[in-house]
Design a protein around this motif. Structure first.
Motif, PDB file in Angstrom:
ATOM      1  N   SER A 286       0.811  -1.227   0.000  1.00  0.00           N
ATOM      2  CA  SER A 286       0.000   0.000   0.000  1.00  0.00           C
ATOM      3  C   SER A 286       0.839   1.270   0.000  1.00  0.00           C
ATOM      4  O   SER A 286       0.513   2.219  -0.739  1.00  0.00           O
ATOM      5  CB  SER A 286      -0.960   0.002   1.190  1.00  0.00           C
ATOM      6  N   PRO A 287       1.923   1.378   0.812  1.00  0.00           N
ATOM      7  CA  PRO A 287       2.708   2.629   0.777  1.00  0.00           C
ATOM      8  C   PRO A 287       3.230   2.981  -0.615  1.00  0.00           C
ATOM      9  O   PRO A 287       3.243   4.157  -0.990  1.00  0.00           O
ATOM     10  CB  PRO A 287       3.860   2.347   1.754  1.00  0.00           C
ATOM     11  N   PHE A 288       3.640   1.977  -1.406  1.00  0.00           N
ATOM     12  CA  PHE A 288       4.139   2.257  -2.757  1.00  0.00           C
ATOM     13  C   PHE A 288       3.003   2.704  -3.671  1.00  0.00           C
ATOM     14  O   PHE A 288       3.173   3.615  -4.481  1.00  0.00           O
ATOM     15  CB  PHE A 288       4.818   1.013  -3.322  1.00  0.00           C
ATOM     16  N   VAL A 289       1.830   2.073  -3.530  1.00  0.00           N
ATOM     17  CA  VAL A 289       0.685   2.450  -4.360  1.00  0.00           C
ATOM     18  C   VAL A 289       0.224   3.857  -4.004  1.00  0.00           C
ATOM     19  O   VAL A 289      -0.050   4.679  -4.893  1.00  0.00           O
ATOM     20  CB  VAL A 289      -0.460   1.435  -4.176  1.00  0.00           C
ATOM     21  N   LEU A 290       0.146   4.164  -2.717  1.00  0.00           N
ATOM     22  CA  LEU A 290      -0.307   5.481  -2.285  1.00  0.00           C
ATOM     23  C   LEU A 290       0.698   6.558  -2.651  1.00  0.00           C
ATOM     24  O   LEU A 290       0.313   7.697  -2.953  1.00  0.00           O
ATOM     25  CB  LEU A 290      -0.544   5.474  -0.775  1.00  0.00           C
ATOM     26  N   LEU A 291       1.982   6.215  -2.645  1.00  0.00           N
ATOM     27  CA  LEU A 291       2.994   7.180  -3.057  1.00  0.00           C
ATOM     28  C   LEU A 291       2.839   7.536  -4.530  1.00  0.00           C
ATOM     29  O   LEU A 291       3.074   8.677  -4.934  1.00  0.00           O
ATOM     30  CB  LEU A 291       4.390   6.611  -2.792  1.00  0.00           C
ATOM     31  N   ALA A 292       2.410   6.571  -5.336  1.00  0.00           N
ATOM     32  CA  ALA A 292       2.210   6.828  -6.760  1.00  0.00           C
ATOM     33  C   ALA A 292       0.914   7.594  -7.030  1.00  0.00           C
ATOM     34  O   ALA A 292       0.863   8.468  -7.896  1.00  0.00           O
ATOM     35  CB  ALA A 292       2.191   5.502  -7.526  1.00  0.00           C
ATOM     36  N   LEU A 293      -0.145   7.289  -6.266  1.00  0.00           N
ATOM     37  CA  LEU A 293      -1.436   7.939  -6.493  1.00  0.00           C
ATOM     38  C   LEU A 293      -1.491   9.347  -5.940  1.00  0.00           C
ATOM     39  O   LEU A 293      -2.300  10.156  -6.400  1.00  0.00           O
ATOM     40  CB  LEU A 293      -2.559   7.088  -5.873  1.00  0.00           C
ATOM     41  N   GLY A 294      -0.694   9.647  -4.936  1.00  0.00           N
ATOM     42  CA  GLY A 294      -0.676  10.992  -4.385  1.00  0.00           C
ATOM     43  C   GLY A 294      -1.753  11.207  -3.339  1.00  0.00           C
ATOM     44  O   GLY A 294      -2.270  10.275  -2.735  1.00  0.00           O
TER      45      GLY A 294
ATOM     46  N   ARG B  87       7.529  10.608   3.613  1.00  0.00           N
ATOM     47  CA  ARG B  87       8.032  10.599   2.235  1.00  0.00           C
ATOM     48  C   ARG B  87       6.965  11.084   1.270  1.00  0.00           C
ATOM     49  O   ARG B  87       7.267  11.765   0.276  1.00  0.00           O
ATOM     50  CB  ARG B  87       8.478   9.179   1.870  1.00  0.00           C
ATOM     51  N   GLN B  88       5.712  10.750   1.530  1.00  0.00           N
ATOM     52  CA  GLN B  88       4.621  11.208   0.681  1.00  0.00           C
ATOM     53  C   GLN B  88       4.457  12.723   0.777  1.00  0.00           C
ATOM     54  O   GLN B  88       4.245  13.398  -0.239  1.00  0.00           O
ATOM     55  CB  GLN B  88       3.329  10.506   1.099  1.00  0.00           C
ATOM     56  N   LEU B  89       4.542  13.288   1.974  1.00  0.00           N
ATOM     57  CA  LEU B  89       4.445  14.735   2.142  1.00  0.00           C
ATOM     58  C   LEU B  89       5.604  15.452   1.462  1.00  0.00           C
ATOM     59  O   LEU B  89       5.411  16.510   0.840  1.00  0.00           O
ATOM     60  CB  LEU B  89       4.415  15.074   3.632  1.00  0.00           C
ATOM     61  N   GLU B  90       6.788  14.882   1.568  1.00  0.00           N
ATOM     62  CA  GLU B  90       7.948  15.513   0.936  1.00  0.00           C
ATOM     63  C   GLU B  90       7.832  15.482  -0.586  1.00  0.00           C
ATOM     64  O   GLU B  90       8.202  16.459  -1.265  1.00  0.00           O
ATOM     65  CB  GLU B  90       9.226  14.794   1.378  1.00  0.00           C
ATOM     66  N   LYS B  91       7.314  14.402  -1.128  1.00  0.00           N
ATOM     67  CA  LYS B  91       7.107  14.327  -2.573  1.00  0.00           C
ATOM     68  C   LYS B  91       6.121  15.387  -3.030  1.00  0.00           C
ATOM     69  O   LYS B  91       6.315  16.046  -4.066  1.00  0.00           O
ATOM     70  CB  LYS B  91       6.606  12.929  -2.957  1.00  0.00           C
ATOM     71  N   TYR B  92       5.058  15.592  -2.253  1.00  0.00           N
ATOM     72  CA  TYR B  92       4.059  16.601  -2.605  1.00  0.00           C
ATOM     73  C   TYR B  92       4.672  18.007  -2.558  1.00  0.00           C
ATOM     74  O   TYR B  92       4.378  18.850  -3.412  1.00  0.00           O
ATOM     75  CB  TYR B  92       2.871  16.505  -1.650  1.00  0.00           C
ATOM     76  N   ARG B  93       5.549  18.256  -1.580  1.00  0.00           N
ATOM     77  CA  ARG B  93       6.207  19.566  -1.505  1.00  0.00           C
ATOM     78  C   ARG B  93       7.119  19.788  -2.706  1.00  0.00           C
ATOM     79  O   ARG B  93       7.180  20.881  -3.267  1.00  0.00           O
ATOM     80  CB  ARG B  93       7.006  19.671  -0.204  1.00  0.00           C
ATOM     81  N   ARG B  94       7.871  18.745  -3.082  1.00  0.00           N
ATOM     82  CA  ARG B  94       8.760  18.883  -4.240  1.00  0.00           C
ATOM     83  C   ARG B  94       7.945  19.194  -5.500  1.00  0.00           C
ATOM     84  O   ARG B  94       8.345  20.035  -6.316  1.00  0.00           O
ATOM     85  CB  ARG B  94       9.549  17.594  -4.456  1.00  0.00           C
ATOM     86  N   GLN B  95       6.828  18.500  -5.669  1.00  0.00           N
ATOM     87  CA  GLN B  95       5.976  18.759  -6.822  1.00  0.00           C
ATOM     88  C   GLN B  95       5.405  20.173  -6.780  1.00  0.00           C
ATOM     89  O   GLN B  95       5.281  20.834  -7.815  1.00  0.00           O
ATOM     90  CB  GLN B  95       4.847  17.730  -6.872  1.00  0.00           C
ATOM     91  N   GLY B  96       5.045  20.643  -5.587  1.00  0.00           N
ATOM     92  CA  GLY B  96       4.528  22.000  -5.456  1.00  0.00           C
ATOM     93  C   GLY B  96       5.552  23.043  -5.850  1.00  0.00           C
ATOM     94  O   GLY B  96       5.216  24.056  -6.471  1.00  0.00           O
ATOM     95  N   ILE B  97       6.813  22.804  -5.497  1.00  0.00           N
ATOM     96  CA  ILE B  97       7.868  23.746  -5.878  1.00  0.00           C
ATOM     97  C   ILE B  97       8.023  23.803  -7.391  1.00  0.00           C
ATOM     98  O   ILE B  97       8.128  24.890  -7.987  1.00  0.00           O
ATOM     99  CB  ILE B  97       9.194  23.341  -5.208  1.00  0.00           C
ATOM    100  N   VAL B  98       8.007  22.647  -8.034  1.00  0.00           N
ATOM    101  CA  VAL B  98       8.162  22.600  -9.495  1.00  0.00           C
ATOM    102  C   VAL B  98       6.981  23.277 -10.179  1.00  0.00           C
ATOM    103  O   VAL B  98       7.153  24.069 -11.125  1.00  0.00           O
ATOM    104  CB  VAL B  98       8.312  21.137  -9.961  1.00  0.00           C
TER     105      VAL B  98
END
Length: 388
Positions: free
Chosen positions: A216-224, A236-247
C-alpha cells in the motif's frame, strides 16, 4: 487471495459502510469523552471567556518499532486545531547493511510493514474521531451532519447589524464591513474542514489497504493525495508533494512573468515580488476579471492544479470557481488566525501547513529545524499583513 484475507482481518474493526466506522468499545467510549469537550469548547467560544477543557490524550500504540499514536482531539486553544488532524509519528527500524543475513532482512521488512500498518490504523482512528467530534458543531452551524462536505466559509460569518456601507471599489473591504467572523474559532474551523476532507477519502483509501496490503505505501505514493486522508500521509509522501509544489509553482510563476512583462525569470522563493503575485491570485476582484490562462497559472501556483499548461477555456469554466472558493477559505482562515493570536500562537506543524496552503512552497528550502520554522513564520507574518 491469502493476502486479501489477512488485510481484511487486520481491518475487521472497521464497518464496510464507510465513513461510519465501528471501533472497539474502548475507542467508542473515548470519542464520547472528547466529543463533549469539543461541544463545550465551541459553546464557550460564543461568550467572553474561554474555559480550557482538560486533556484527553489517547494512549499511544504499543507497537514496535512504530511510535504512532492516536493524538488528542481536544481543542487546547482558539487557533491550533487538534493534533489528530495531522499525521501521527512514523518510526521505522534502521536500515540493514547489504551484508546482513537473509533472515535479518526478512525480519526487517516485516518490522517495516508492521510500522506502516500501525501508522495507517492510527490515521484511520483519527479520521473517525475527528469526524465524530465535528458532528455536533456542524449541527449547531446548520451544516448537513452526514454529508462529508467542507462547509462554505460564509456559514462561519455573522451578519453585522450595522447598515450596509456605500459601494467601494475594493470589494474585499466592503465584504469585511458587512460580515464579521464571530461564529467560531480557527481551531474549530480547521477541525471541520480537515475532518470533511479526510472522510471523503476513506472509502478508496481503505480499499487500497485491503487489496494491496504491505504494498500500500508504494501504491499510495504513486497515487498521491487524491485518495489519502491527510492523517495517513507518511513523511516521504508529504515531501514528494512539496517537491511537486515547488516545481509547479516555479513553472506557473515563470509563465505569469513572461505573459506580464516578457521575462521568464522566477521572482525567487520567499521574495516580496513572489508574495505580491500570490496575494493577487487570491483577490476576488482579480479572479473575477482574470483570463482562463491566468486562472490556470494561479491554481497551479497554489496547488489547486497539477499544471498550468491546459486549454484556457478550462480555467474559465472549471478552475475559476475552484479558485474563488479557495480564496474565500484563505480569507476566513487569515481573519481567524489574526483573532486567535497571530503567527506567534501557531504551533510549528501548523506553520508549515498554513504556508503551503498559501503557495509558500520552497520558502525555507535549504534550511532545517528551527531555522526553517523561523523563515516560514516571517513569511506568514508578511502574508497576514498584506491580506488585511
Amino acid at each position: 487471495m491469502a493476502s486479501i484475507c489477512i488485510q481484511r482481518a487486520r481491518l475487521s474493526q472497521f464497518h464496510p459502510q464507510l465513513p461510519y466506522l465501528i471501533l472497539p468499545p474502548r475507542l467508542n467510549h473515548s470519542h464520547n469523552h472528547f466529543n463533549l469537550h469539543l461541544h463545550l469548547r465551541y459553546a464557550s467560544s460564543k461568550g467572553k471567556s474561554h474555559a480550557r477543557p482538560p486533556s484527553s490524550a489517547q494512549p499511544a500504540e504499543k507497537r514496535v518499532p512504530s511510535t504512532s499514536s492516536t493524538a488528542t482531539t481536544t481543542l487546547a486553544d482558539d487557533i491550533n486545531p487538534p493534533p489528530s488532524t495531522r499525521p501521527a509519528d512514523l518510526v521505522v527500524p534502521e536500515s540493514l547493511p547489504p551484508s546482513a543475513p537473509a533472515a535479518d532482512k526478512l525480519k526487517y521488512y516485516i518490522a517495516v510493514g508492521r510500522a506502516y500498518v500501525s501508522f495507517y490504523k492510527t490515521g484511520l482512528k483519527n479520521v473517525y474521531h475527528n469526524y465524530r467530534a465535528s458532528l455536533p458543531i456542524r449541527r449547531s452551524l446548520g451544516i448537513p451532519s452526514y454529508l462529508p462536505t467542507s462547509p462554505p466559509p460564509n456559514l462561519f460569518y455573522a451578519k453585522s447589524k450595522s447598515k450596509s456601507p456605500k459601494s467601494d471599489s475594493n470589494s474585499k473591504s466592503t465584504e469585511k464591513a458587512l460580515l464579521e467572523a464571530t461564529r467560531t474559532t480557527r481551531s474549530t474551523f480547521q477541525l471541520l474542514h480537515r475532518a470533511a476532507h479526510d472522510v471523503r477519502r476513506m472509502i478508496p483509501f481503505t480499499l487500497i489497504l485491503i487489496i494491496c496490503g504491505e504494498l500500500s505505501p508504494f501504491v499510495l505514493l504513486a497515487l498521491g493525495s487524491a485518495v489519502t486522508p491527510y492523517t495517513c500521509r507518511f513523511p516521504r509522501q508529504l515531501e514528494k508533494y512539496r517537491r511537486q509544489g515547488i516545481v509547479r509553482k516555479r513553472a506557473a510563476l515563470s509563465a505569469h512573468s513572461a505573459a506580464a512583462s516578457g521575462s521568464i525569470t522566477h521572482p525567487g522563493f520567499g521574495s516580496d515580488e513572489e508574495m505580491q503575485v500570490l496575494a493577487r491570485f487570491v483577490r476576488r476582484d482579480w479572479i473575477a476579471r482574470a483570463s482562463g490562462e491566468e486562472i490556470l497559472r494561479a491554481c497551479a501556483a497554489l496547488g489547486l492544479a497539477k499544471t498550468h499548461v491546459r486549454p484556457g477555456w478550462m480555467g474559465g469554466l472549471l478552475y475559476r470557481r475552484r479558485l474563488k472558493a479557495y480564496a474565500e477559505y484563505l480569507a476566513l482562515d487569515d481573519e481567524l488566525m489574526r483573532k486567535g493570536g497571530g503567527v506567534s500562537a501557531l504551533e510549528g506543524a501548523e506553520i508549515t501547513v498554513a504556508v503551503e496552503e498559501r503557495g509558500g512552497y520552497g520558502v525555507a528550502d535549504g534550511e532545517e529545524g528551527w531555522e526553517a520554522e523561523r523563515v516560514r513564520r516571517r513569511w506568514l507574518e508578511k502574508w497576514l499583513s498584506r491580506s488585511k
